[in-house]
Motif scaffolding. Structure first.
Motif, PDB file in Angstrom:
ATOM      1  N   SER A 151       0.827  -1.207   0.000  1.00 19.63           N
ATOM      2  CA  SER A 151       0.000   0.000   0.000  1.00 19.63           C
ATOM      3  C   SER A 151       0.856   1.250   0.000  1.00 19.63           C
ATOM      4  CB  SER A 151      -0.923   0.011   1.215  1.00 19.63           C
ATOM      5  OG  SER A 151      -1.815  -1.062   1.158  1.00 19.63           O
TER       6      SER A 151
ATOM      7  N   GLN B 147      -6.983   0.919  -0.621  1.00 19.58           N
ATOM      8  CA  GLN B 147      -7.393  -0.220   0.198  1.00 19.58           C
ATOM      9  C   GLN B 147      -8.469   0.190   1.197  1.00 19.58           C
ATOM     10  OE1 GLN B 147      -4.152  -1.871   2.470  1.00 19.58           O
ATOM     11  NE2 GLN B 147      -5.313  -3.688   3.005  1.00 19.58           N
TER      12      GLN B 147
ATOM     13  N   ASP C 274      -5.859  -1.487  -4.936  1.00 19.27           N
ATOM     14  CA  ASP C 274      -5.314  -2.065  -3.710  1.00 19.27           C
ATOM     15  C   ASP C 274      -6.397  -2.912  -3.040  1.00 19.27           C
ATOM     16  OD1 ASP C 274      -3.781  -2.696  -1.560  1.00 19.27           O
ATOM     17  OD2 ASP C 274      -3.373  -0.643  -0.930  1.00 19.27           O
ATOM     18  N   GLU C 275      -6.289  -4.196  -3.140  1.00 24.93           N
ATOM     19  CA  GLU C 275      -7.249  -5.151  -2.589  1.00 24.93           C
ATOM     20  C   GLU C 275      -8.690  -4.797  -2.935  1.00 24.93           C
ATOM     21  OE1 GLU C 275      -6.544  -6.598   1.323  1.00 24.93           O
ATOM     22  OE2 GLU C 275      -4.426  -6.123   1.268  1.00 24.93           O
TER      23      GLU C 275
ATOM     24  N   GLY D 121      -3.153  -2.576   6.430  1.00 23.69           N
ATOM     25  CA  GLY D 121      -4.555  -2.993   6.474  1.00 23.69           C
ATOM     26  C   GLY D 121      -4.759  -4.350   7.130  1.00 23.69           C
TER      27      GLY D 121
HETATM   28 MG   LIG Z   1      -2.177  -2.627   2.171  1.00 26.15          MG
END
Ligand SMILES: [Mg+2]
Ligand SMILES: Nc1ncnc2c1ncn2[C@@H]1O[C@H](COP(=O)(O)OP(=O)(O)OP(=O)(O)O)[C@@H](O)[C@H]1O
Lengths: 386, 501
Positions: free
Chosen positions: B47, B89, B169-170, B402
Motif C-alpha cells: 500500500s 485499500q 489495492d485489494e 490494512g
Molecule cells: Mg495494504
C-alpha cells in the motif's frame, strides 16, 4: 475424533501437520524451514533472491528502537506540551522584563492562580466533554445559576455546607438535563447547550431579581476558602489542583476515561464494542455540570457573592483553553494537562495586560491570535508525525 | 520483445516512516496493457508503494518514470493528471455526499464553479451500467450503501478519469464471488484498451486468473520481479512472500455434530426489508458459517443477533432472551468483529493495545480502575498470538497496514470469556500465512466451548472452517447442513440461483 482437512484435496496436508508456527525460530532460512519434515513434503526450490527469514525481525527492531526511548515520561512531555510550557515560560519572561517589580511577586502569582482556579475547574469538565465528541456552551451560565441558587436567603439559612451541596447539585442537575437532551433527545450538543446557556442565565436573573446576593454572616466558611492560606496559597487553589488530579486519574486510569476517548473517536465502533454510548454521553455532561457547581463555590468564595452575571463568556475561555491544549474539537483525542497549560497561558496574558495597564480590547485581540497560532502549530506537528 | 520503454518504471524507492522503513529500495516495472500483480505479506509495503505512485506519499529516495519520462508525483491531483488513478485499500469516500458527487469530487463537470449536476448524474449512470451495477443510483447518499457497493463507487471514481494506469489495492476484499467476476470483466476491458492495471490481492487464485506478471515484496524490498502469474507455482510465490512454506490448511474440526448446550437460539428473526423470518441454533463448541452474497442479509442477521440493529423475533442467549442494545449483549458474552474495520471497529488515533482491550476493559478493571499491567500483558499476548506487526502495543493503530489492522480488530474478541463470537469477514485483507493462524485461533476457542457464527464471502473459507453451513439468500435461510456434505459448487449454485439441493 478430529482430522485435518482443507477445502480441496491438493491443499490438504497430512494429519498432524503443523499449520503456520509463528514461534518458529527466526534464524531459519527458507530452505531450512521447508526442509522440516512436518511441512507437508513440498521440496522447496531455493530462491536466491529471497532474503533470510529474519528480515522481518530487522524491520521490527528498527520499529522498536524509537518506541523504546519513548517511555511514559517522554510521552507525558510530548512535543505539544513542551510547546505550551515554552510559551508559558516566554510569557513569564515578558512579565519579568516589563514589570520586574510586580509580576514575580507572591501576591501576583497567587492572584493568577486564584483567577485560573474558577475557569480551570470548568476546563476540566469541558475537556471530558470535548474528548467525548461534544461541546458544552452552558458552563458559564450554569456556574452563575449555581452561585445564585446557593446564595438565596432560603438556602443560606441552612448554612455553608448546604450552600455548597446546593451549588454542586444545581450544576450536576442542569448538566444531566443537557445530557438527556443530547443523548436520548438526540439534539446536537451545540444547540442543546446553547439553549441551556440562555435559559440558565434567565433563571438566574429571575431567582436573584438581577441583584447581587451577598454571602451572609454565619456563612463565612465559604469566603474563607479564598482567604485562608495553606503554605501561602489560598485553599481554593488546592481545590482546583484536586479537581485537576481527579480529572487526570479519571481520564487516564479508569474505564470511564478510556471509554470517553472511544465514544468521541468513533461512536459506532464504541457502540459495537459494547459501550453504552448514550449513557456515557449523559454522564459526560453531568460531569461538566458538576464542575460548574464546584466553580460556583470557588467564585462565591472569591467574590463573596452569587450573581447572575458571574461567568460571562467563561464558555469561550474554557473551550479556547482546551483547544490550545491540543484537544481535537472533533473528539477522541486530548489531555487534561494540555488544557490546564492552555488555561494558564490565557490567565497569564490577562494578568500581563492588566499589570501593564493595557487596553482590554487589545487583550482580546491577543487571545484570538494565540488560538490561531496554537492550532496552526498543532496542525504542523500532527502532520509531521504521520 | 519490449522495444519501447515500459509504461511505468519505479527504481530504488525508499520510504521511511517514524520507526519503520516501509520501503527499502523497491523496483517495479509495468507494461502497457498488462495486469501487474503486487504480492506480499501484511505490512510488506504494498500500500505504501502504491500511495507513492498515487502521489499520496512522497518517496525519500528513488526514481519514477512514466512512458520514459521522469515524473514527480507531488500530489494526488498531479498523479491523476498524469493518468494514474487509484482505488485505495481503505475506502476514502465521503459518506455525506451522493454517489455522483463522490465520483466527480475534485473534477466536477461544469463551468465557473457551477456544477452541471445533470451531466454528472448521466456520466455516473453510464459508469454504473458499465460496472454492472445500474441499481446504484447517482443521487443515493454513499453512507447508506453497503461496503461492496462503496467499493463499486470507488471503482467508478477511478474510471471517471482519463487513465493509462489504474492501481487497485485489494479491490476484491469487500466483494463476493460474482462481484469479483464483474471486476475482472472490467479489468479485461481496460487492458484491451491498453490501460495497465496494478492489482493487489491476498487471494492467490485471483492472481492466477487475472494477472500477467507478478512482483513480490517482502519487508520493504523487492524479492522477485516479473514472474509469470499463470505459470509460477503457488508454493513458490508463497515462499517468496513469507520466506517459508505455508500450507493453506484449516484446523481439524469436530467429526461429530455438536451436541453441547445451545448457546444461541434465533426464532423468526426479521429485519424489515432485509431479513425475513430466520431461525437457527448455534451450539457450544460449534462454528456455524453463513454463506451468501453480499447484500443477502448475512451481516444484518448477525448485527441483529448482536443487538446492534432493530429487529423482531426471538433471540435467546444461553436460555435467556436478549434485550436490545450492544451493552447488554456484550455483557452477556457476545462479541462482534464487524465488516468494516475502519468505520465500525477501530479507534484510529489510539494505540494498538487500547484498541485490542477496548471491549474487554471490564476484565482488567476493578471499580472502574484499570489494572494497566494486566491490560498491557494481555495486549502483548494477543499481539503475539495473531502476529500483529510491528509488535509495538503503543503504536497508533492507523499506522498499521490494512491486514494488521484487521488482526487488531479480531484480537479484541479472541479472548476466552466470550460465549458467542460473531465474525463478519474475519480474514478480509489478511495474508495467506496469517490466515492459517487465525483459523487455528478461532477453532481453538470453539473447542473451549465458544459458539461461533461466521460470515464470509469466500465459500472455501466457510466450508473449511465451519462445522455447519447456513445458506442465506435474499434474507432467508434456504439451506442448512453439515459443511462436510457440501462442496463449493453446490454452495455457489444455491447462493446465486437459490436452487435447493
Ligand atoms: Mg495494504
Ligand atoms: N502512516 C504511517 N506511519 C507509520 N508507519 C506506517 C504508515 N503507513 C504504513 N506504515 C508501516 O509501513 C509498513 C508497510 O505498510 P503497508 O500498508 O504498505 O503494507 P501492505 O503491504 O499494504 O500490507 P497489507 O497487506 O496488510 O495491506 C508497515 O509496517 C506499516 O506499519
Amino acid at each position: 475424533m478430529t482430522e485435518a482437512r482443507g477445502p480441496k484435496a491438493h491443499e490438504r496436508s497430512p494429519a498432524g501437520a503443523e499449520p503456520v508456527d509463528p514461534a518458529r525460530p527466526a534464524d531459519q532460512t527458507p530452505a531450512e524451514a521447508s526442509g522440516t519434515p512436518s511441512a507437508g513434503g513440498h521440496p522447496q526450490a531455493e530462491t536466491p533472491d529471497a532474503p533470510p527469514a529474519d528480515e522481518h525481525l530487522r524491520v521490527e527492531s528498527q520499529a522498536r528502537k524509537p518506541a523504546a526511548s519513548q517511555g511514559p515520561l517522554a510521552r507525558f512531555g510530548q512535543a505539544r506540551h513542551l510547546g505550551l510550557v515554552a510559551a508559558l515560560v516566554l510569557l513569564a519572561i515578558v512579565g519579568l522584563i516589563t514589570q520586574p517589580d510586580s509580576f514575580a511577586t507572591a501576591s501576583n502569582l497567587v492572584n493568577i492562580l486564584s483567577l485560573a482556579s474558577t475557569i480551570g475547574v470548568i476546563t476540566v469538565g469541558m475537556t471530558f466533554v470535548i474528548i467525548g465528541g461534544g461541546i458544552d456552551l452552558s458552563v458559564g451560565a450554569l456556574m452563575a445559576l449555581a452561585s445564585v441558587w446557593a446564595t438565596t436567603l432560603a438556602t443560606q439559612s441552612y448554612g455553608p455546607f448546604v450552600m455548597i451541596l446546593c451549588a454542586l447539585l444545581v450544576g450536576a442537575g442542569a448538566g444531566l438535563v443537557n445530557g438527556f437532551l443530547i443523548s436520548y433527545g438526540r439534539m446536537v450538543p451545540f444547540i442543546a447547550t446553547l439553549a441551556m446557556l440562555v435559559a440558565a442565565r434567565g433563571l438566574a436573573q429571575r431567582m436573584s431579581d438581577r441583584k447581587t446576593q451577598l454571602i451572609q454572616q454565619g456563612n463565612e466558611l465559604i469566603v474563607e476558602l479564598s482567604t485562608t492560606r495553606v503554605l501561602g496559597l489560598p485553599v481554593l487553589v488546592y481545590i482546583f489542583a484536586l479537581v485537576v488530579a481527579v480529572g487526570w486519574v479519571l481520564l487516564n486510569r479508569t474505564t470511564f476515561g478510556r471509554r470517553t476517548y472511544a465514544v468521541g473517536g468513533n461512536p459506532e465502533a464504541a457502540r459495537l464494542a459494547g459501550i453504552d454510548v448514550r449513557r456515557h454521553t449523559l454522564l459526560l455532561y453531568a460531569l461538566s455540570g458538576l464542575c460548574c457547581g464546584i466553580a460556583a463555590v470557588l467564585i462565591m468564595a472569591r467574590t463573596t457573592t452569587g450573581s447572575s452575571t458571574h461567568g460571562d463568556l467563561y464558555e469561550l475561555d474554557a473551550i479556547a483553553a482546551v483547544i490550545i491544549g491540543g484537544t481535537l474539537l472533533t473528539g477522541g483525542r486530548g489531555t487534561i494537562i494540555g488544557s490546564i497549560l492552555g488555561l494558564l497561558i490565557f490567565t497569564v496574558i490577562t494578568n500581563l495586560f492588566i499589570l501593564n495597564g493595557l487596553n482590554t480590547s487589545d487583550q482580546l485581540i491577543a487571545k484570538g491570535l494565540i488560538i490561531v497560532v496554537a492550532v496552526l502549530l498543532q496542525r504542523r506537528s500532527l502532520e509531521s508525525r504521520t | 520483445m519490449v522495444a519501447d520503454p515500459p509504461l511505468l518504471l519505479m527504481r530504488g524507492i525508499v520510504k521511511q516512516f517514524p520507526g519503520v522503513r516501509a520501503l527499502d529500495g523497491v523496483d517495479l516495472e509495468v507494461r502497457r496493457g498488462e495486469v501487474h500483480c503486487l504480492l506480499g505479506q501484511n505490512g510488506a509495503g504494498k500500500s505504501t508503494l502504491i500511495k507513492i505512485l498515487a502521489g499520496a506519499h512522497q518517496p525519500d529516495e528513488g526514481v519514477i518514470t512514466l512512458d520514459g519520462e521522469e515524473v514527480r508525483l507531488v500530489t494526488p491531483t498531479a498523479a491523476i493528471k498524469l493518468g494514474v488513478s487509484t482505488i485505495y485499500q481503505e475506502l476514502d469516500l465521503v459518506d455525506g455526499l451522493s454517489v455522483a458527487e463522490n465520483i466527480f469530487l475534485g473534477h466536477e463537470p461544469g463551468r465557473l464553479g457551477f456544477i452541471r449536476q445533470s451531466d454528472a448524474n448521466r456520466a455516473t449512470r453510464d459508469l454504473m451500467t458499465r460496472l454492472g451495477h445500474p441499481e446504484i443510483r447517482p443521487t443515493t447518499e454513499v453512507g447508506r450503501l453497503s461496503p461492496a457497493a462503496k467499493q463499486v463507487v470507488s471503482m467508478a471514481r477511478a474510471l471517471s478519469h482519463d487513465t493509462r494506469l489504474i492501481i487497485m489495492d485489494e479491490p476484491s476484499a469487500a466483494l463476493a464471488h460474482d462481484e469479483v467476476a464483474n471486476l475482472f470483466r472490467i479489468v479485461r476491458e481496460l487492458t484491451a484498451q491498453g490501460v495497465a492495471v496494478v492489482y493487489i490481492s491476498h487471494r492467490l487464485e485471483e492472481i492466477r486468473e487475472i494477472g500477467d506478471r507478478v512482483t513480490v515484496l517482502k519487508d520493504g524490498r523487492t524479492v522477485a520481479v516479473g514472474l509469470p502469474a499463470k505459470e509460477t507455482p503457488t508454493s513458490e510465490v508463497v515462499s517468496l512472500m513469507t520466506g517459508r512454506t505455508v500450507e493453506y490448511v484449516f484446523p481439524p474440526r469436530r467429526t461429530e455434530p455438536a451436541t453441547g448446550p445451545e448457546v444461541l437460539r434465533v426464532e423468526g428473526l426479521t429485519v424489515p426489508g432485509v431479513v425475513a423470518d430466520v431461525s437457527f441454533v448455534v451450539r457450544a463448541g460449534e462454528i456455524v458459517g453463513l454463506a451468501g452474497l453480499v447484500g443477502s442479509g448475512r451481516s444484518e442477521i448477525i448485527e441483529a443477533v448482536y443487538g446492534a440493529r432493530r429487529s423482531s423475533g426471538k433471540i435467546v442467549l444461553e436460555g435467556r432472551p436478549v434485550r436490545r442494545g450492544t451493552a447488554d449483549t456484550v455483557r452477556r458474552g457476545m462479541g462482534l468483529a464487524p465488516e468494516e474495520r475502519k468505520a465500525q471497529a477501530l479507534l484510529l488515533d489510539q494505540s494498538v493495545a487500547h484498541n485490542i482491550t477496548l471491549a474487554g476493559l471490564g476484565r482488567y478493571a476493578r471499580f472502574g480502575w484499570i489494572d494497566r499491567r494486566r491490560e498491557a500483558a494481555e495486549a502483548r499476548t494477543l499481539i503475539e498470538t495473531l502476529d500483529i506487526r510491528p509488535g509495538d502495543p503503543d503504536r497508533p493503530v492507523k499506522t498499521l497496514s490494512g491486514g494488521n489492522q484487521q488482526k487488531a480488530v479480531l484480537a479484541r474478541w479472541l479472548v476466552d470469556d466470550r460465549k458467542l463470537l460473531l465474525l463478519d469477514e474475519p480474514t478480509r485483507g489478511v495474508d495467506v500465512g496469517a490466515r492459517a493462524e487465525l483459523y487455528a485461533v478461532i477453532r481453538k476457542l470453539a473447542d473451549q466451548g465458544i459458539g461461533v457464527l461466521l460470515v464470509s464471502s469466500e465459500v472455501p473459507e466457510v466450508l473449511g472452517l465451519a462445522d455447519r453451513v447456513l445458506v442465506v439468500r435474499e434474507g432467508r435461510i434456504i439451506h442448512q447442513s453439515a459443511a462436510d456434505d457440501l462442496d463449493e459448487h453446490q454452495v455457489l449454485d444455491m447462493i446465486m440461483e437459490g436452487s435447493a439441493l
